[in-house]
Design a protein around this motif. Structure first.
Motif, PDB file in Angstrom:
ATOM      1  N   ALA A 321       0.820  -1.214   0.000  1.00  0.00           N
ATOM      2  CA  ALA A 321       0.000   0.000   0.000  1.00  0.00           C
ATOM      3  C   ALA A 321       0.855   1.266   0.000  1.00  0.00           C
ATOM      4  N   PRO A 322       1.711   1.444  -0.994  1.00  0.00           N
ATOM      5  CA  PRO A 322       2.552   2.648  -1.013  1.00  0.00           C
ATOM      6  C   PRO A 322       1.721   3.919  -1.147  1.00  0.00           C
ATOM      7  N   ASN A 323       2.010   4.871  -0.279  1.00  0.00           N
ATOM      8  CA  ASN A 323       1.369   6.195  -0.315  1.00  0.00           C
ATOM      9  C   ASN A 323      -0.145   6.160  -0.086  1.00  0.00           C
ATOM     10  N   LEU A 324      -0.645   5.099   0.502  1.00  0.00           N
ATOM     11  CA  LEU A 324      -2.083   4.995   0.752  1.00  0.00           C
ATOM     12  C   LEU A 324      -2.481   5.851   1.944  1.00  0.00           C
ATOM     13  N   GLU A 325      -3.576   6.580   1.806  1.00  0.00           N
ATOM     14  CA  GLU A 325      -4.105   7.390   2.896  1.00  0.00           C
ATOM     15  C   GLU A 325      -5.487   6.868   3.284  1.00  0.00           C
ATOM     16  N   LEU A 326      -5.637   6.502   4.543  1.00  0.00           N
ATOM     17  CA  LEU A 326      -6.907   6.015   5.067  1.00  0.00           C
ATOM     18  C   LEU A 326      -7.239   6.834   6.315  1.00  0.00           C
ATOM     19  N   PRO A 327      -7.898   7.976   6.151  1.00  0.00           N
ATOM     20  CA  PRO A 327      -8.049   8.929   7.262  1.00  0.00           C
ATOM     21  C   PRO A 327      -8.817   8.383   8.460  1.00  0.00           C
ATOM     22  N   ASN A 328      -9.898   7.667   8.244  1.00  0.00           N
ATOM     23  CA  ASN A 328     -10.638   7.134   9.399  1.00  0.00           C
ATOM     24  C   ASN A 328      -9.834   6.074  10.144  1.00  0.00           C
ATOM     25  N   THR A 329      -9.121   5.265   9.387  1.00  0.00           N
ATOM     26  CA  THR A 329      -8.250   4.259   9.999  1.00  0.00           C
ATOM     27  C   THR A 329      -7.193   4.927  10.876  1.00  0.00           C
ATOM     28  N   GLU A 330      -6.562   5.972  10.351  1.00  0.00           N
ATOM     29  CA  GLU A 330      -5.522   6.670  11.113  1.00  0.00           C
ATOM     30  C   GLU A 330      -6.106   7.311  12.372  1.00  0.00           C
ATOM     31  N   LEU A 331      -7.316   7.877  12.251  1.00  0.00           N
ATOM     32  CA  LEU A 331      -7.934   8.522  13.405  1.00  0.00           C
ATOM     33  C   LEU A 331      -8.260   7.495  14.486  1.00  0.00           C
ATOM     34  N   ALA A 332      -8.842   6.381  14.085  1.00  0.00           N
ATOM     35  CA  ALA A 332      -9.160   5.340  15.067  1.00  0.00           C
ATOM     36  C   ALA A 332      -7.902   4.825  15.745  1.00  0.00           C
ATOM     37  N   ALA A 333      -6.848   4.601  14.977  1.00  0.00           N
ATOM     38  CA  ALA A 333      -5.607   4.078  15.547  1.00  0.00           C
ATOM     39  C   ALA A 333      -5.006   5.039  16.567  1.00  0.00           C
ATOM     40  N   ALA A 334      -5.297   6.321  16.409  1.00  0.00           N
ATOM     41  CA  ALA A 334      -4.761   7.333  17.325  1.00  0.00           C
ATOM     42  C   ALA A 334      -5.647   7.567  18.543  1.00  0.00           C
ATOM     43  N   GLN A 335      -6.898   7.072  18.512  1.00  0.00           N
ATOM     44  CA  GLN A 335      -7.852   7.472  19.559  1.00  0.00           C
ATOM     45  C   GLN A 335      -8.443   6.332  20.380  1.00  0.00           C
ATOM     46  N   VAL A 336      -8.367   5.095  19.942  1.00  0.00           N
ATOM     47  CA  VAL A 336      -9.108   4.030  20.625  1.00  0.00           C
ATOM     48  C   VAL A 336      -8.400   3.535  21.891  1.00  0.00           C
ATOM     49  N   ILE A 337      -9.213   3.180  22.875  1.00  0.00           N
ATOM     50  CA  ILE A 337      -8.766   2.472  24.078  1.00  0.00           C
ATOM     51  C   ILE A 337      -9.826   1.419  24.389  1.00  0.00           C
ATOM     52  N   SER A 338      -9.389   0.203  24.657  1.00  0.00           N
ATOM     53  CA  SER A 338     -10.315  -0.854  25.045  1.00  0.00           C
ATOM     54  C   SER A 338     -10.247  -1.072  26.548  1.00  0.00           C
ATOM     55  N   LEU A 339     -11.405  -0.960  27.194  1.00  0.00           N
ATOM     56  CA  LEU A 339     -11.514  -1.097  28.643  1.00  0.00           C
ATOM     57  C   LEU A 339     -11.922  -2.520  29.016  1.00  0.00           C
ATOM     58  N   PRO A 340     -11.680  -2.939  30.242  1.00  0.00           N
ATOM     59  CA  PRO A 340     -12.127  -4.263  30.667  1.00  0.00           C
ATOM     60  C   PRO A 340     -13.641  -4.401  30.550  1.00  0.00           C
ATOM     61  N   VAL A 341     -14.086  -5.548  30.015  1.00  0.00           N
ATOM     62  CA  VAL A 341     -15.518  -5.823  29.891  1.00  0.00           C
ATOM     63  C   VAL A 341     -15.808  -7.304  30.147  1.00  0.00           C
ATOM     64  N   HIS A 342     -14.775  -8.060  30.492  1.00  0.00           N
ATOM     65  CA  HIS A 342     -14.872  -9.521  30.583  1.00  0.00           C
ATOM     66  C   HIS A 342     -15.807  -9.972  31.703  1.00  0.00           C
TER      67      HIS A 342
END
Length: 365
Positions: A321-342
């Motif tokens: 994927a040379p030079n590919l831009e995926l803005p929503n993917t980049e935003l999610a990767a910068a903002q998500v946190i998974s909390l305990p739910v088990h």
């Protein structure tokens, strides 16, 4: 007073699993056999109308499913970049090309518009990921696939028993792949499962997992050794019986968190979707890493980031994927946190998680 750490995930292994393993050990029949066959039959009920084929990992489930579906060199399969690397790896391992499309930010699954724009003459299939336990946008993706003559391959690694519009995950495509890794909603210790309603695909997967042979020493094709053992299947059969109660507890825990968390973006659940909450994933719009560190270090609330580096930027996959831009993917990767739910969380744990998240969110406001 030092508080104990609330773990981000906690496999549940009890006396039933130990007794089941002891029974297999006592039988002397340790490799793939009757326990595996029983586990396959019982697991297929999660995806009505399919048969299930057990393998040694979720990655093997994806890989063998793709091979059995005829995917190979020269082919392209559209995948999300916001997922675990096994999704893209499985395509690359067939000799085909993973083509990365963007996600929608509501459920972190493939964005149908991005998928449609990624189709070429070499595209053979679309591989949605039911990420975190929420079903992907299957109605839209099936419409695209049907109109373009493409196959759908489901990465259901995190979505045991999830459903959309009354249809169970694992029934939407040519095949679906489930993971049975220890942190998943159910485990076999290590393992995976493929579900398919196509008898020929099922037969090819059974051949591929066993050196290409149905009858001993009569190898029909070049295969692998991706079998599941009776030991792992015995654990999985016990876990499968508990999956409904564990799923209900995850959903109950998630509902409590969504009702009480403040200052963060809580998980979205689509209309007619049954979310099984492999992960309870929030978004933090500013300084996600600082937020996560504060939860762990100041409040002893375990949490994880799934996934901080999109697949199309990993050293192993970036050349696709040379030079590919995926803005929503980049935003999610910068903002998500998974909390305990088990399911092992107590009400006290849930209260502590809410208190911690709200305090950190307020401090950063």
């Amino acid at each position: 007073m030092d508080l104990p750490m609330i773990p981000a995930a906690k496999p549940i292994i009890g006396s039933e699993e130990r007794e089941a393993v002891d029974a297999v050990l006592a039988s002397g029949m340790l490799a793939q056999g009757a326990e595996v066959a029983s586990f396959e039959e019982e697991f297929s009920a999660l995806a009505p109308g399919t048969e299930a084929i057990a393998v040694n990992s979720g990655t093997s489930a994806l890989h063998l499913g793709l091979l059995a579906s005829g995917i190979g060199p020269g082919d392209e399969v559209i995948v999300p970049s916001f997922t675990f690397a096994a999704t893209g790896n499985s395509v690359a391992l067939t000799g085909a090309t993973p083509v990365f499309a963007d996600i929608a930010l509501d459920d972190y699954s493939l964005d149908p518009d991005s998928v449609a724009a990624s189709i070429t003459e070499n595209t053979k299939g679309i591989m949605p990921v039911h990420l975190y336990g929420h079903p992907a946008k299957m109605a839209e993706l099936r419409k695209i696939a049907d109109s373009r003559g493409l196959m759908i391959f489901e990465d259901a690694a995190q979505a045991h028993a999830a459903a959309l519009g009354g249809e169970k995950v694992g029934t939407f495509g040519t095949f679906a792949a489930f993971s049975l890794y220890p942190t998943k909603n159910m485990t076999s210790g290590e393992g995976g499962m493929v579900t398919t309603s196509d008898p020929e695909v099922a037969r090819k997967i059974r051949l591929l997992r066993n050196q290409g042979m149905e009858k001993q020493y009569e190898n029909e094709l070049v295969g692998l050794n991706n079998r599941m053992t009776n030991i792992h299947a015995a654990i999985g059969r016990v876990q499968l019986r508990h999956l409904p109660e564990w799923t209900a507890k995850r959903q109950e825990n998630a509902a409590f968190l969504s009702e009480n968390l403040e200052g963060v973006i809580v998980p979205h659940v689509a209309d007619e979707a049954e979310h099984v909450y492999h992960q309870y994933t929030i978004r933090v719009e500013n300084d996600r890493d600082g937020f996560a560190n504060a939860l762990r270090e100041e409040y002893k609330v375990g949490c994880g980031v799934y996934y901080p580096i999109p697949n199309h930027r990993l050293p192993s996959l970036a050349h696709f994927a040379p030079n590919l831009e995926l803005p929503n993917t980049e935003l999610a990767a910068a903002q998500v946190i998974s909390l305990p739910v088990h399911p092992s969380l107590s009400q006290g744990d849930l209260d502590r998680i809410v208190e911690a998240v709200n305090a950190v969110a307020k401090a950063g406001a």
